[in-house]
Scaffold this motif. Structure first.
Motif, PDB file in Angstrom:
ATOM      1  N   HIS A 164       0.825  -1.212   0.000  1.00  0.00           N
ATOM      2  CA  HIS A 164       0.000   0.000   0.000  1.00  0.00           C
ATOM      3  C   HIS A 164       0.859   1.262   0.000  1.00  0.00           C
ATOM      4  CE1 HIS A 164      -3.837  -2.048   0.556  1.00  0.00           C
ATOM      5  NE2 HIS A 164      -3.263  -2.805   1.481  1.00  0.00           N
ATOM      6  N   MET A 165       1.875   1.276   0.845  1.00  0.00           N
ATOM      7  CA  MET A 165       2.679   2.478   1.051  1.00  0.00           C
ATOM      8  C   MET A 165       3.528   2.806  -0.174  1.00  0.00           C
ATOM      9  SD  MET A 165       5.229   3.106   4.259  1.00  0.00           S
ATOM     10  CE  MET A 165       6.290   4.544   4.418  1.00  0.00           C
ATOM     11  N   GLU A 244      -1.491  12.953   2.402  1.00  0.00           N
ATOM     12  CA  GLU A 244      -2.465  12.624   3.438  1.00  0.00           C
ATOM     13  C   GLU A 244      -2.182  11.205   3.930  1.00  0.00           C
ATOM     14  OE1 GLU A 244      -5.394  13.407   6.081  1.00  0.00           O
ATOM     15  OE2 GLU A 244      -4.838  14.822   4.501  1.00  0.00           O
ATOM     16  N   PRO A 245      -1.931  11.030   5.224  1.00  0.00           N
ATOM     17  CA  PRO A 245      -1.681   9.677   5.742  1.00  0.00           C
ATOM     18  C   PRO A 245      -2.866   8.749   5.460  1.00  0.00           C
ATOM     19  CG  PRO A 245      -1.094  11.320   7.386  1.00  0.00           C
ATOM     20  CD  PRO A 245      -1.823  12.050   6.292  1.00  0.00           C
ATOM     21  N   ARG A 246      -2.558   7.481   5.206  1.00  0.00           N
ATOM     22  CA  ARG A 246      -3.594   6.498   4.900  1.00  0.00           C
ATOM     23  C   ARG A 246      -3.755   5.523   6.063  1.00  0.00           C
ATOM     24  NH1 ARG A 246      -0.911   4.618  -0.626  1.00  0.00           N
ATOM     25  NH2 ARG A 246       0.908   5.194   0.648  1.00  0.00           N
ATOM     26  N   GLU A 247      -4.954   4.977   6.176  1.00  0.00           N
ATOM     27  CA  GLU A 247      -5.246   3.959   7.180  1.00  0.00           C
ATOM     28  C   GLU A 247      -5.882   2.775   6.474  1.00  0.00           C
ATOM     29  OE1 GLU A 247      -7.220   3.600  11.648  1.00  0.00           O
ATOM     30  OE2 GLU A 247      -7.514   5.402  10.447  1.00  0.00           O
ATOM     31  N   ILE A 248      -5.253   1.607   6.587  1.00  0.00           N
ATOM     32  CA  ILE A 248      -5.706   0.407   5.885  1.00  0.00           C
ATOM     33  C   ILE A 248      -5.971  -0.677   6.920  1.00  0.00           C
ATOM     34  CG2 ILE A 248      -5.174  -1.308   4.094  1.00  0.00           C
ATOM     35  CD1 ILE A 248      -5.093   1.524   2.984  1.00  0.00           C
ATOM     36  N   ASP A 414       3.026   8.109   7.035  1.00  0.00           N
ATOM     37  CA  ASP A 414       2.528   7.814   5.689  1.00  0.00           C
ATOM     38  C   ASP A 414       1.334   6.862   5.736  1.00  0.00           C
ATOM     39  OD1 ASP A 414       2.336   6.189   3.132  1.00  0.00           O
ATOM     40  OD2 ASP A 414       3.840   7.649   2.495  1.00  0.00           O
ATOM     41  N   THR A 415       1.514   5.667   6.318  1.00  0.00           N
ATOM     42  CA  THR A 415       0.468   4.649   6.258  1.00  0.00           C
ATOM     43  C   THR A 415       0.366   3.887   7.577  1.00  0.00           C
ATOM     44  OG1 THR A 415       0.844   4.328   3.888  1.00  0.00           O
ATOM     45  CG2 THR A 415      -0.370   2.595   5.029  1.00  0.00           C
ATOM     46  N   TYR A 417      -1.229   0.501   8.897  1.00  0.00           N
ATOM     47  CA  TYR A 417      -1.779  -0.754   8.372  1.00  0.00           C
ATOM     48  C   TYR A 417      -2.094  -1.682   9.541  1.00  0.00           C
ATOM     49  CZ  TYR A 417      -2.227  -5.284   6.158  1.00  0.00           C
ATOM     50  OH  TYR A 417      -2.710  -6.516   5.761  1.00  0.00           O
TER      51      TYR A 417
END
Length: 427
Positions: A164-165, A244-248, A414-415, A417
């Protein structure tokens, strides 16, 4: 403390690095093949080391090759492959007893280099491919290794975080290769790629032990002549700015959740900020005395483990933690709070000093081992920044409280997870 003096010789198609030292009773040889990290070639490169080290033209079976190594007083040979930033590196290592400690008239080192030459440049072939039995067996072994990653949930979570990252970056490819590329791969295609690798990879050879340039050069001129290489261009590492930081969140059949978080450090090996980054990582999550361990695991009992590490040639930092799925929100908050605490200067000068001394101790321990010393020198070769061990320690010693605060603010989330258990009703 200074590392052994390094002499670098530009040879035909490779660089020979000689590190004379009388600290070891063996001679260690490390061969590094480097190429840009690419999805199109990674699976082939992941398969090559295990095939090349199994059988050669002069030693056409694993048993005969191993027997030849054992005849040389138990000479050890190993091979593997790894990602270094946005490069892929195939490494061969050989450890051989030093001739100075033997009464044999024939040079053991010369015989060992003959075997290494065979492994690297004359693996067993059939027609336009490798040995068909070796290819079939090692291909299936690699396929099993790729499939087994999903069984190791910590490794799988880290792989999915990078999927993802770094989805649009070379670093996102899997070091062990991809099943969809492995299954259709033919013996002839792999052998053709191997021939290209011999021509195009950038090649560095390191030798350390009680040896001299004068005795090594004739041996390498005999056993390590490479037809004029045309190395692939060096890769320029992409340093992504986080918008924008992501959340998975992904779910599997499992009991313990894996919370892995990726950051961009915007700092690379050998840069001025690199030393402060090392100290920041030590205070944040790199040691048992770090904030992650003391607060997430010990104080709040939210994690079975919690630690951080960084990738120095790509500018990434990762937090790994194993938690109860029900504690996700609280654990995530407390982990990110620890980084914010470092940004806010909530640590002492004693914490800085302790982290520096732990890092220096680790480095000195690494340099005591020939392979560890060579790895550090190869990191320098990759970065294009050569530095004496004494200067490295001096720069670490100079890192201040303010430097750690500054680098903490530079590191970007960044991410996030989270690999967790299936919800009730999921099949």
């Amino acid at each position: 403390m200074k590392t052994a003096k390094q002499y670098t010789e530009e040879q035909q198609g490779y660089r020979l690095h000689v590190l004379p030292t009388n600290k070891y009773k063996t001679v260690s040889i490390v061969v590094k093949w480097k190429a840009p990290l690419e999805k199109e070639t990674i699976t082939r490169r992941a398969l090559l080391p295990s095939i090349m080290e199994k059988a050669t033209e002069n030693f056409p079976s694993a048993r005969k090759l191993q027997g030849a190594l054992e005849d040389l007083y138990g000479t050890a040979l190993s091979a593997d492959a790894s990602k270094k930033g946005e490069n892929h590196v195939i490494t061969f290592r050989m450890e051989v007893v030093n001739d100075r400690y033997l009464k044999d008239e024939d040079s053991i080192l010369k015989k060992a280099l003959h075997i290494l030459n065979d492994v690297l440049f004359h693996p067993k072939s059939e027609g336009e491919g490798f040995s068909s039995s070796v290819f079939k067996r090692e291909k299936e072994t690699l396929a099993q290794r790729i499939r087994s990653i999903k069984d190791d949930k910590m490794s799988y979570a880290n792989t999915r975080l990078l999927d993802h990252m770094c989805s649009d970056e070379a670093y996102g490819v899997h070091a062990q290769g991809h099943l969809e590329d492995l299954e259709p791969l033919t013996n002839e295609e792999l052998y053709s790629y191997y021939k290209n690798m011999l021509q195009e990879d950038e090649l560095d050879v390191y030798v350390t032990g009680d040896v001299s340039r004068e005795e090594l050069l004739p041996l390498f001129n005999e056993y390590f002549v490479r037809s004029a290489a045309d190395p692939a261009p060096s890769t320029t590492v992409s340093d992504i700015q986080v918008e924008e930081p992501r959340e998975i969140i992904e779910r599997e059949e499992m009991s313990q959740g894996k919370l892995h978080i990726g950051f961009r450090t915007h700092t690379f090996f050998g840069e001025e900020d690199y030393y402060a980054l090392q100290v920041f990582n030590g205070i944040f999550g790199g040691f048992p005395s770090s904030k992650l361990f003391m607060n997430v695991r010990e104080k709040h009992s939210l994690a079975y483990y919690a630690a951080s590490r960084f990738e120095s040639h790509k500018g990434l930092m990762f937090v790994f933690s194993g938690i109860d799925p029900a504690d996700y929100d609280q654990a995530k908050t407390i982990i990110l709070d620890q980084k914010k605490a470092v940004e806010d200067g909530e640590f002492t000068d004693e914490d800085v000093e302790e982290a520096k001394q732990q890092i220096i101790h680790q480095l000195k321990e690494t340099m005591e081992h020939p392979y560890g010393l060579i790895e550090i020198l190869y990191h320098q070769q990759l970065s294009g920044r050569q530095i004496e061990a004494s200067e490295l320690f001096e720069r670490l010693e100079k890192v201040s409280h303010e430097d750690v605060v500054r680098i903490a603010k530079k590191v970007e989330l960044d991410t996030v997870y989270f690999l967790t258990s299936l919800e009730k009703g999921d099949a």
